[in-house]
Scaffold this active site. Sequence first.
Site, PDB file in Angstrom:
ATOM      1  N   GLU A 207      19.575 -28.950  11.691  1.00  0.00           N
ATOM      2  CA  GLU A 207      18.517 -28.785  11.160  1.00  0.00           C
ATOM      3  C   GLU A 207      18.462 -28.926   9.355  1.00  0.00           C
ATOM      4  O   GLU A 207      17.784 -29.625   8.773  1.00  0.00           O
ATOM      5  CB  GLU A 207      17.361 -28.541  11.864  1.00  0.00           C
ATOM      6  CG  GLU A 207      15.986 -29.062  11.331  1.00  0.00           C
ATOM      7  CD  GLU A 207      15.076 -29.343  12.212  1.00  0.00           C
ATOM      8  OE1 GLU A 207      14.800 -29.783  13.610  1.00  0.00           O
ATOM      9  OE2 GLU A 207      13.270 -29.212  11.416  1.00  0.00           O
TER      10      GLU A 207
ATOM     11  N   ASP B 254      16.610 -28.549  15.945  1.00  0.00           N
ATOM     12  CA  ASP B 254      15.371 -27.333  16.979  1.00  0.00           C
ATOM     13  C   ASP B 254      15.032 -28.351  17.772  1.00  0.00           C
ATOM     14  O   ASP B 254      15.272 -29.256  17.751  1.00  0.00           O
ATOM     15  CB  ASP B 254      14.078 -27.413  15.870  1.00  0.00           C
ATOM     16  CG  ASP B 254      14.859 -26.903  14.397  1.00  0.00           C
ATOM     17  OD1 ASP B 254      15.382 -25.910  14.074  1.00  0.00           O
ATOM     18  OD2 ASP B 254      13.822 -26.346  13.670  1.00  0.00           O
TER      19      ASP B 254
ATOM     20  N   TYR C 193      13.087 -19.256  18.102  1.00  0.00           N
ATOM     21  CA  TYR C 193      11.948 -20.667  17.280  1.00  0.00           C
ATOM     22  C   TYR C 193      10.609 -19.542  17.444  1.00  0.00           C
ATOM     23  O   TYR C 193       9.748 -19.851  18.093  1.00  0.00           O
ATOM     24  CB  TYR C 193      12.061 -20.952  17.942  1.00  0.00           C
ATOM     25  CG  TYR C 193      11.576 -22.873  17.303  1.00  0.00           C
ATOM     26  CD1 TYR C 193      11.963 -22.600  16.418  1.00  0.00           C
ATOM     27  CD2 TYR C 193      11.034 -23.222  18.115  1.00  0.00           C
ATOM     28  CE1 TYR C 193      12.145 -24.077  15.700  1.00  0.00           C
ATOM     29  CE2 TYR C 193      10.946 -24.499  17.935  1.00  0.00           C
ATOM     30  CZ  TYR C 193      11.037 -24.797  16.091  1.00  0.00           C
ATOM     31  OH  TYR C 193      10.858 -25.952  15.702  1.00  0.00           O
TER      32      TYR C 193
END
Length: 942
Positions: A7, A105, A311
């Site tokens: 990403e 992600d 995350y």
Amino acid sequence: MYLIVAEKNISAHRIAQILAGGHNLVEKKDAGVSAYSFDDTTTVGLRGHVVEVDFEPGYENWRSEKYTPRSLIDAHTIKVPTEKRIVALLQKLARQADRVTIATDFDTEGELIGKEAYELVRAVNNKVKIDRARFSAITPQEIRSAFANTTDLDFALAAAGEARQSIDLMWGASLTRFISLAAKRGGNNILSVGRVQSPTLSMIVDREKEIEKFVPEKYWQLGLVTEKTGEPVEARHTNGRFKDQKVAELARDRTREPLVVTEVREGTKQDRSPSPFDTTTYIVAAARLGFSAANAMRIAEELYMNGYISYPRTDNTVYPASLDLNGVLATIRNSPFKKDVEWIIAHRRTEPTRGKKSSTDHPPIYPTGVATREGIGDDAFRIYELVLRRFLATLAPDALWQTIKVNFDAGGETYTTTGGRLLEPGWHTVYPFSEAKETILPAFVTGERLPIRKVNLDEKETLPPARYTQSKLIQRMEELGLGTKSTRHEVIARLVSRKYIEGNPLRPTLVGRVVTEALEQNADTITKPEMTQTIESHMQQIKENKRTRDDVIAESRSMLHKAFDQLEANELVIGNDIRDRTAEELNLGRCPACGGTLAIKHMRGSTQFIGCSRYPECTFNIGLPATQWGWAVRTDDVCDKHHLHYVRLVRKGARPWDIGCPLCHHISSNAESLTEIPSMDEALLEKARSRHIYTVAEIARSEPDSLAKTLDLPLEKAQKLKGEAGEVLGKLRRRSECRKFMRNHLIPRKGRSYAKIMDTLRQVGVTDLAGLARASPTTLQQAGIGESEARDLLAEARITYNGQLLKGTGIPAVSLKKYMVAGVAGPEDFLALGPENLAQLTGMSSGTVNRHVALVCGYLHRPIPVTVPKPKLAKGRKELLSVKGLTATTADKLMRAGIINGDLLVAADAKKLAAATGIDEEKIRAYQAMMKKKQDTAIIRI
Ligand SMILES: [Zn+2]
Ligand SMILES: [Zn+2]
């Protein structure tokens, strides 16, 4: 070749490092974009979205008759690359690839970014195998396992993201255009409306209205202070809030010694360990440490990409069974919090705590690596510590409190007090961020009699509901289903940057309120959370393959059309309402000159000033710094002396600049320059101010007779005053030019201010560029400029100043540039070099150079060098003499001033030439006109 698409660049680098293991990792740059290779594998990072959804061409023009705001609802959209170099590199690599793994992600947004990459790859290589790696932390273990177990891209999830993107664009663009056009606003002043933004703003406006409507109620609280073993102990009346003052006073009067202990009740209370962090609870906890929501998310994302935490965009508050808690503990045992980790290992609860929300995409936020303060900086380390300690707390035993409640009787009135002691600190040992406080009471025995030291009856008022803080607002948005964990903090930041809300806690601005109310009254679907909730539930259905993207978008379109039915019917009312009510926010008060209304005016470009409503009859105005310094708004404060609202400049990402009362500021910032006018004494200054003349420029610009009238001066004196003001104005201009030059050429440095340097220089007589060009390096050094810097600055000043002089001669800019490049620094240089050398240095013809030499000579009032061939001079003189009425004496005067032929006469500035030669300006103009006519007829003849 095996291509991995991440990403961001930083995650591409880390993934490559992990997968390369001990192999040699090579970084290659292509047009500034990095790719990382080992063996046959290459990783490349995107920059989030590298393409953008936009309307197809034709819709750019806001005022188009054909493409109305409503037409945007059904407009076709296209995808446009926004990061062209990244797209180019991705496609170049994709052509050579025999396998591609998308490693963006792991959430809706990431899936959509992944799908964008998928489409870019497919566009150039339709055979390559494309798969997807999903992970919640960029740690060796997670990454290796994700790449060993790749799956397919989740197109349903990506479609949900696409639907959201399209719907947001459609709502935002069409409504923003409609409202802005209705209110006749454009440029910097547009009124933005958004699908999530508007209901959020509406909540803040509603809260403000509740606060305004709130009528405080009085109540009374009764308490007493007793004493036990020398310690004061407070107790309160069991009645709580007394609504009636008389009843409270009666209770107070009946309270008398002795104070008898009627009951001592002891117990214990379990204090449960906190549950794991999801995004919202994390933001709330970070806010307690002083981080704004946007800042907290930015730091958490950085920590994630560097492998320190998992995350941070997650709705999950339950650790999944697959998460290896022992492994996490083993990892962070090497962190600076070793002692706390070891305490947890020794005292760990059997099962970690769990929150109410369990989802399958991501685990709650937990630490994944070892960070140090030196390695990542103070702020990031505080956030890392918060996440790490929260993780430890979820594995820590509950805390246990001993609670004590003591009841008293005093003449029939009952009082009570409570205390708490932490018996087993449990999770508090490792998590110091909660507000648990001990209140330790001395030991009381039933039947005990005590003294009363004081009885207090306090009058209080009920309080209005509190304004939202950022973190409270995010919690409320989550409860109402507004936005997602990824977007909530961005929505709030956008409302602030649109100047709809301000402060912390958050308050609506007048514009924010007016726009919200206009929408609420005319199309309340836009401001109610229900519509957004419906759309969120549709997203869920797309993810579960129960509905299609197009179907959902179509439904949203019809909702929006319904809103437009109402809006278009009331367009005039909405527009007028917003215009009338927002005009008020720019009004500052009465014009001191005429009694009209002073208001902030924003012009095209970056100009803003304060002007009078009676313009052009009244020209009173106050200048403001350009909008780069901040957008001018009024504040609630009002000047005692001038009764004008204060002005503040607000700029995104910067502390606001408070100007205060604009007139006080205007007077004080012009005071010094006014006193530089020689005949301006204290009395005259006072008089000028009382007649609303505050600046040198106003005096320099006024007509002498009107100035005489305004200031009760004889005409002569007024003329003198005006002349002097003109000179001061010139000086001020040169001074500000010099200041600007300094600012452009001196590198800003801590502890040194341009104002201070200019001040020191002024004391030795250097106030403008001319003075600076003549100054010596030592002078500059005395003003605090370093030796080599002073030398460079002087060289620059000389070039600039002499360049300006050369420009003043009338040499065209193109030629001027050639001279400058050749190293000709000024008029003196110019003449010293001579035409031959100049022609050689610049490559221009000697005819052209000679013409320029003549110009410079005229400018410096020097005779023209003999290098001009004699026949040429004779020819030019003849040409001049051919003008009717131009005598030989005049021709000689002109020749000496550098006007050696007809062309030069026509090109000359009549005013300057008059000053240089002493010939009447009108006469020069007449000669010029005649010469021009002669030349024109000559051209026609050819
Ligand atoms: Zn006025
Ligand atoms: Zn004032």
